[in-house]
Design a protein around this motif. Structure first.
Motif, PDB file in Angstrom:
ATOM      1  N   UNK A 227       0.833  -1.211   0.000  1.00 55.85           N
ATOM      2  CA  UNK A 227       0.000   0.000   0.000  1.00 55.85           C
ATOM      3  C   UNK A 227       0.863   1.255   0.000  1.00 55.85           C
ATOM      4  N   UNK A 228       1.971   1.208   0.708  1.00 60.36           N
ATOM      5  CA  UNK A 228       2.865   2.357   0.802  1.00 60.36           C
ATOM      6  C   UNK A 228       3.686   2.557  -0.478  1.00 60.36           C
ATOM      7  N   UNK A 229       4.087   1.462  -1.106  1.00 59.35           N
ATOM      8  CA  UNK A 229       4.924   1.492  -2.311  1.00 59.35           C
ATOM      9  C   UNK A 229       4.292   0.613  -3.398  1.00 59.35           C
ATOM     10  N   UNK A 230       3.196   1.046  -3.995  1.00 62.46           N
ATOM     11  CA  UNK A 230       2.452   0.180  -4.927  1.00 62.46           C
ATOM     12  C   UNK A 230       3.217  -0.211  -6.188  1.00 62.46           C
ATOM     13  N   UNK A 231       4.284   0.495  -6.514  1.00 61.42           N
ATOM     14  CA  UNK A 231       5.037   0.172  -7.727  1.00 61.42           C
ATOM     15  C   UNK A 231       6.168  -0.823  -7.501  1.00 61.42           C
ATOM     16  N   UNK A 232       6.328  -1.309  -6.288  1.00 57.22           N
ATOM     17  CA  UNK A 232       7.409  -2.246  -5.973  1.00 57.22           C
ATOM     18  C   UNK A 232       6.937  -3.687  -6.210  1.00 57.22           C
ATOM     19  N   UNK A 233       7.352  -4.241  -7.313  1.00 50.93           N
ATOM     20  CA  UNK A 233       6.907  -5.588  -7.684  1.00 50.93           C
ATOM     21  C   UNK A 233       7.391  -6.669  -6.736  1.00 50.93           C
ATOM     22  N   UNK A 234       8.572  -6.531  -6.176  1.00 49.53           N
ATOM     23  CA  UNK A 234       9.112  -7.583  -5.298  1.00 49.53           C
ATOM     24  C   UNK A 234       8.230  -7.759  -4.066  1.00 49.53           C
ATOM     25  N   UNK A 235       7.794  -6.674  -3.472  1.00 49.70           N
ATOM     26  CA  UNK A 235       6.925  -6.761  -2.293  1.00 49.70           C
ATOM     27  C   UNK A 235       5.582  -7.368  -2.672  1.00 49.70           C
ATOM     28  N   UNK A 236       5.050  -6.967  -3.813  1.00 51.37           N
ATOM     29  CA  UNK A 236       3.754  -7.493  -4.256  1.00 51.37           C
ATOM     30  C   UNK A 236       3.849  -8.990  -4.539  1.00 51.37           C
ATOM     31  N   UNK A 237       4.947  -9.433  -5.141  1.00 50.81           N
ATOM     32  CA  UNK A 237       5.106 -10.864  -5.427  1.00 50.81           C
ATOM     33  C   UNK A 237       5.239 -11.661  -4.134  1.00 50.81           C
ATOM     34  N   UNK A 238       6.020 -11.163  -3.181  1.00 50.67           N
ATOM     35  CA  UNK A 238       6.149 -11.885  -1.911  1.00 50.67           C
ATOM     36  C   UNK A 238       4.815 -11.883  -1.164  1.00 50.67           C
TER      37      UNK A 238
END
Length: 116
Positions: free
Chosen positions: A43-54
């Protein structure tokens, strides 16, 4: 980035500290806690794919398949070349009883060298 407070009032630290902590919880197979930390990061960094994938992986391993599917679709919409996101979306759809819908994602992953 400043510290973030969790839903029970505990301080979770900076974004880097939360990322590191989420990784440790994920590695320890505490996927629910990892997901809670990662959800805030996404939610804080919506463009960070690594966090979204994890986060999607944490949802998958904690059987929150609808949430995993939503995160994986968002990832694939932004990066159609993410072979692992295709593989995990295919597996998620299979677990949800939607094998026909899963097949194209699994085929794409296989073309990129990942086996279902």
């Amino acid at each position: 980035m400043e510290a973030t407070t969790g839903h029970t009032g505990e301080t979770w630290g900076t974004a880097a500290e939360r990322w590191e902590r989420a990784g440790r919880f994920f590695a320890a197979e505490d996927h629910l806690t990892a997901a809670a930390l990662l959800d805030g990061l996404v939610r804080e960094f919506p463009d960070q794919n690594a966090a979204r994938l994890l986060l999607a992986r944490a949802y998958y391993h904690s059987a929150r398949l609808g949430r995993a599917e939503a995160e994986l679709r968002a990832l694939i919409d932004r990066d159609r070349t993410d072979a692992y996101a295709h593989l995990l979306l295919g597996r998620t759809l299979e677990r949800r009883g939607r094998a026909a819908e899963a097949a194209p994602y699994l085929r794409i992953a296989e073309l990129w060298g990942l086996s279902a």
